[in-house]
Design a protein around this motif. Structure first.
Motif, PDB file in Angstrom:
ATOM      1  N   PRO A  57       0.735  -1.211   0.052  1.00 21.69           N
ATOM      2  CA  PRO A  57       0.226  -0.179   0.005  1.00 21.69           C
ATOM      3  C   PRO A  57       0.927   1.309  -0.236  1.00 21.69           C
ATOM      4  CG  PRO A  57       0.123  -0.904   2.021  1.00 21.69           C
ATOM      5  CD  PRO A  57       0.993  -1.789   1.363  1.00 21.69           C
ATOM      6  N   THR A  58       2.314   1.321   0.173  1.00 20.98           N
ATOM      7  CA  THR A  58       2.896   2.433   0.103  1.00 20.98           C
ATOM      8  C   THR A  58       3.341   2.785  -1.015  1.00 20.98           C
ATOM      9  OG1 THR A  58       4.069   1.502   2.302  1.00 20.98           O
ATOM     10  CG2 THR A  58       4.950   3.435   0.760  1.00 20.98           C
ATOM     11  N   ILE A  59       2.935   4.117  -1.380  1.00 24.17           N
ATOM     12  CA  ILE A  59       3.130   4.662  -2.859  1.00 24.17           C
ATOM     13  C   ILE A  59       4.389   5.545  -2.956  1.00 24.17           C
ATOM     14  CG2 ILE A  59       1.976   5.889  -4.661  1.00 24.17           C
ATOM     15  CD1 ILE A  59       0.709   3.068  -4.093  1.00 24.17           C
ATOM     16  N   ARG A  60       5.271   5.496  -3.725  1.00 24.18           N
ATOM     17  CA  ARG A  60       6.480   6.280  -3.719  1.00 24.18           C
ATOM     18  C   ARG A  60       6.337   7.044  -5.094  1.00 24.18           C
ATOM     19  NH1 ARG A  60       8.133   1.699  -1.068  1.00 24.18           N
ATOM     20  NH2 ARG A  60       8.925   2.099   1.040  1.00 24.18           N
ATOM     21  N   SER A  61       5.605   6.815  -6.102  1.00 23.59           N
ATOM     22  CA  SER A  61       5.601   7.683  -7.313  1.00 23.59           C
ATOM     23  C   SER A  61       4.988   8.771  -7.145  1.00 23.59           C
ATOM     24  CB  SER A  61       4.859   6.749  -8.242  1.00 23.59           C
ATOM     25  OG  SER A  61       5.462   5.485  -8.721  1.00 23.59           O
ATOM     26  N   ARG A  62       5.409   9.856  -7.817  1.00 20.15           N
ATOM     27  CA  ARG A  62       4.960  11.131  -7.641  1.00 20.15           C
ATOM     28  C   ARG A  62       4.801  12.013  -9.006  1.00 20.15           C
ATOM     29  NH1 ARG A  62       4.282   9.332  -3.332  1.00 20.15           N
ATOM     30  NH2 ARG A  62       4.826  10.238  -1.463  1.00 20.15           N
ATOM     31  N   LYS A  63       3.763  12.746  -8.931  1.00 21.30           N
ATOM     32  CA  LYS A  63       3.596  13.509 -10.379  1.00 21.30           C
ATOM     33  C   LYS A  63       4.301  14.868 -10.500  1.00 21.30           C
ATOM     34  CE  LYS A  63      -0.023  16.676 -12.134  1.00 21.30           C
ATOM     35  NZ  LYS A  63      -1.407  17.047 -12.105  1.00 21.30           N
ATOM     36  N   GLY A  64       4.870  15.108 -11.488  1.00 17.50           N
ATOM     37  CA  GLY A  64       5.541  16.124 -11.636  1.00 17.50           C
ATOM     38  C   GLY A  64       7.111  16.077 -11.886  1.00 17.50           C
ATOM     39  N   ILE A  65       7.706  17.375 -12.059  1.00 15.95           N
ATOM     40  CA  ILE A  65       9.207  17.179 -12.373  1.00 15.95           C
ATOM     41  C   ILE A  65      10.096  17.300 -10.947  1.00 15.95           C
ATOM     42  CG2 ILE A  65      11.400  18.355 -13.722  1.00 15.95           C
ATOM     43  CD1 ILE A  65       8.762  19.159 -15.601  1.00 15.95           C
ATOM     44  N   ASN A  66      11.232  16.538 -11.089  1.00 14.31           N
ATOM     45  CA  ASN A  66      12.160  16.719 -10.063  1.00 14.31           C
ATOM     46  C   ASN A  66      13.634  16.403 -10.406  1.00 14.31           C
ATOM     47  OD1 ASN A  66      13.078  14.559  -7.184  1.00 14.31           O
ATOM     48  ND2 ASN A  66      13.101  16.714  -7.300  1.00 14.31           N
ATOM     49  N   ALA A  67      14.446  17.309 -10.079  1.00  8.41           N
ATOM     50  CA  ALA A  67      15.850  17.234 -10.368  1.00  8.41           C
ATOM     51  C   ALA A  67      16.833  17.753  -9.413  1.00  8.41           C
ATOM     52  CB  ALA A  67      16.093  18.014 -11.557  1.00  8.41           C
ATOM     53  N   GLY A  68      18.029  17.281  -9.282  1.00 10.59           N
ATOM     54  CA  GLY A  68      18.819  17.684  -8.272  1.00 10.59           C
ATOM     55  C   GLY A  68      20.150  16.958  -8.302  1.00 10.59           C
ATOM     56  N   ILE A  69      20.980  17.101  -7.151  1.00 10.08           N
ATOM     57  CA  ILE A  69      22.145  16.648  -6.821  1.00 10.08           C
ATOM     58  C   ILE A  69      22.321  16.451  -5.439  1.00 10.08           C
ATOM     59  CG2 ILE A  69      23.133  18.996  -6.855  1.00 10.08           C
ATOM     60  CD1 ILE A  69      25.752  17.736  -7.643  1.00 10.08           C
ATOM     61  N   ASN A  70      22.880  15.185  -5.015  1.00 12.44           N
ATOM     62  CA  ASN A  70      23.277  14.789  -3.703  1.00 12.44           C
ATOM     63  C   ASN A  70      24.981  14.558  -3.569  1.00 12.44           C
ATOM     64  OD1 ASN A  70      20.819  14.995  -2.671  1.00 12.44           O
ATOM     65  ND2 ASN A  70      20.481  13.150  -3.156  1.00 12.44           N
ATOM     66  N   TYR A  71      25.366  15.179  -2.529  1.00 12.42           N
ATOM     67  CA  TYR A  71      26.751  14.874  -2.174  1.00 12.42           C
ATOM     68  C   TYR A  71      26.874  14.083  -0.815  1.00 12.42           C
ATOM     69  CZ  TYR A  71      31.320  15.860  -0.085  1.00 12.42           C
ATOM     70  OH  TYR A  71      32.511  15.893   0.372  1.00 12.42           O
ATOM     71  N   GLN A  72      27.445  12.917  -0.806  1.00 12.85           N
ATOM     72  CA  GLN A  72      27.851  12.259   0.454  1.00 12.85           C
ATOM     73  C   GLN A  72      29.294  11.950   0.663  1.00 12.85           C
ATOM     74  OE1 GLN A  72      25.829   8.489   0.408  1.00 12.85           O
ATOM     75  NE2 GLN A  72      26.754   7.482   1.916  1.00 12.85           N
ATOM     76  N   ARG A  73      29.647  12.186   2.094  1.00 15.83           N
ATOM     77  CA  ARG A  73      30.940  11.849   2.458  1.00 15.83           C
ATOM     78  C   ARG A  73      31.176  11.171   3.825  1.00 15.83           C
ATOM     79  NH1 ARG A  73      35.953  16.461   2.749  1.00 15.83           N
ATOM     80  NH2 ARG A  73      37.525  14.896   3.701  1.00 15.83           N
ATOM     81  N   SER A  74      31.909  10.365   4.107  1.00 20.87           N
ATOM     82  CA  SER A  74      31.932   9.461   5.318  1.00 20.87           C
ATOM     83  C   SER A  74      32.999  10.432   6.067  1.00 20.87           C
ATOM     84  CB  SER A  74      32.458   8.321   5.128  1.00 20.87           C
ATOM     85  OG  SER A  74      31.388   7.339   4.544  1.00 20.87           O
ATOM     86  N   LEU A  75      32.587  11.088   7.052  1.00 23.83           N
ATOM     87  CA  LEU A  75      33.553  11.692   7.811  1.00 23.83           C
ATOM     88  C   LEU A  75      34.303  10.800   9.054  1.00 23.83           C
ATOM     89  CD1 LEU A  75      31.184  14.810   8.758  1.00 23.83           C
ATOM     90  CD2 LEU A  75      32.915  14.548   6.750  1.00 23.83           C
ATOM     91  N   ILE A  76      33.652   9.520   9.400  1.00 25.88           N
ATOM     92  CA  ILE A  76      34.316   8.735  10.159  1.00 25.88           C
ATOM     93  C   ILE A  76      33.930   7.418   9.612  1.00 25.88           C
ATOM     94  CG2 ILE A  76      34.336   7.589  12.472  1.00 25.88           C
ATOM     95  CD1 ILE A  76      33.549  10.057  13.785  1.00 25.88           C
TER      96      ILE A  76
END
Length: 343
Positions: A57-76
């Motif tokens: 029953p969980t719905i993760r689809s979404r209407k519309g436009i989405n764009a972006g950038i993610n940055y990930q770094r391990s500090l420890i």
């Protein structure tokens, strides 16, 4: 097709013409050393789609436009101790629903012409340990802090949320007790797709690929299904769950050569959720807000059985039940059953 019908999920009406086409782009790169070393994710979606929504029953689809950038770094990075930094920015257009919470919906003409910019940063720390033969973490600390700010029409809508889980190993082998806490606050009374939190359900689909114990998530509330007559939406909240993880039951011979079970793991949980919200009221063309505080409780259990298919394909079948209680007001209670197969 512009409609999908089965006995697992109820969808109202056909898909609009503007939602029948889907597209996505993902690119990942990594800088191994030097300034701003880390992992970079670039993405863009048009009518974001998720295959496992077909089962609900969980719905993760979404209407519309989405764009972006993610940055990930391990500090420890010193297992089992890890501290990760995540920074991201994204843009949304054509929203008629919260990107995070499916129960927070809007009419098509509310925000579908708004351009939303969202900036977020988070720190995640974990130091989890288990004894030899453990099937899950048995003690330790897991915490996170998320800061975000959405911008639309020149207005800023900041938000903060966090989690803190603390686990203790009990004298019985592979038995542990956990206290799982989370909190959040949106700093604006105005309502838009980024200024409210939603809570519901175990969070598992009948078939999906995510973690088996989704009820541990900060926005899950097992017992109150997505199809319940009651919804929980909050501007700020505090949630605490007590969990007892019992020793796994291991199987010597259950199944066949290409389908067999290795063990089952039972967890019991009980929690409380405290929310505050502001409901808008229009009087003489003036908008005012009424403060509303609510409390909820839930209890339940979940059994995860580890399966091996075709000799090498590992999967988990989960079964659970929970009851949610509304404290005060109508004092209603709600029940939810959950079955999920994870690959």
């Amino acid at each position: 097709p512009n409609a999908w019908e089965n006995d697992l999920i109820n969808l109202n009406g056909d898909i609009d013409n503007s939602e029948q086409w889907h597209a996505s782009f993902n690119y990942t790169s990594a800088k191994l050393s030097g300034f701003l070393s880390g992992k970079y994710d670039f993405y863009a979606t048009y009518n974001q789609a998720n295959f496992y929504d077909l089962f609900g029953p969980t719905i993760r689809s979404r209407k519309g436009i989405n764009a972006g950038i993610n940055y990930q770094r391990s500090l420890i990075f010193d297992n089992p101790r890890n501290l990760d930094l995540n920074v991201g920015t994204s843009v949304f257009y054509g929203l008629n629903q919260s990107p995070e919470f499916q129960q927070i919906n809007f009419s098509d003409d509310d925000f579908d012409t708004n351009l939303f910019y969202n900036i977020d940063a988070s720190l995640s720390y974990r130091d989890l340990k288990g004894s030899v033969g453990a099937v899950d973490a048995e003690k330790g600390i897991k915490s996170s802090l998320v800061l975000s700010n959405s911008i639309t029409k020149g207005n800023f809508f900041p938000k903060i949320s966090g989690t803190f889980d603390l686990g203790f190993q009990l004298p019985v082998d592979h038995t542990s007790f956990w206290i799982r806490n989370s909190f959040g606050n949106a700093f604006s009374k105005n309502i838009n797709p980024f200024t409210r939190f939603g809570f519901a359900a175990f969070g598992n689909n009948y078939i999906d690929q995510y973690a088996s114990k989704m009820y541990r998530g900060p926005f899950a509330f097992a017992g109150l299904g997505y199809d319940a007559e009651r919804t929980i939406i909050a501007k700020s909240y505090f949630k605490s769950t007590l969990e007892l993880a019992l020793p796994p039951v291991r199987y010597r011979k259950i199944g066949f050569f290409n389908l067999f079970a290795t063990h089952s793991h039972l967890t019991l949980f009980a929690g409380g959720l405290f929310t505050k919200n502001f409901q808008p009221i229009t009087n003489n063309n003036q908008i005012s807000y009424i403060r509303d505080s609510e409390s909820f409780r839930n209890i339940g259990f979940q059994i995860d059985t580890k399966l091996v298919m075709f000799s090498h394909l590992s999967s988990t079948i989960s079964f659970g039940w929970a009851r949610a209680f509304e404290v005060g007001n109508t004092n209603k209670s709600f029940d939810e059953w959950m079955v999920s197969l994870k690959f």
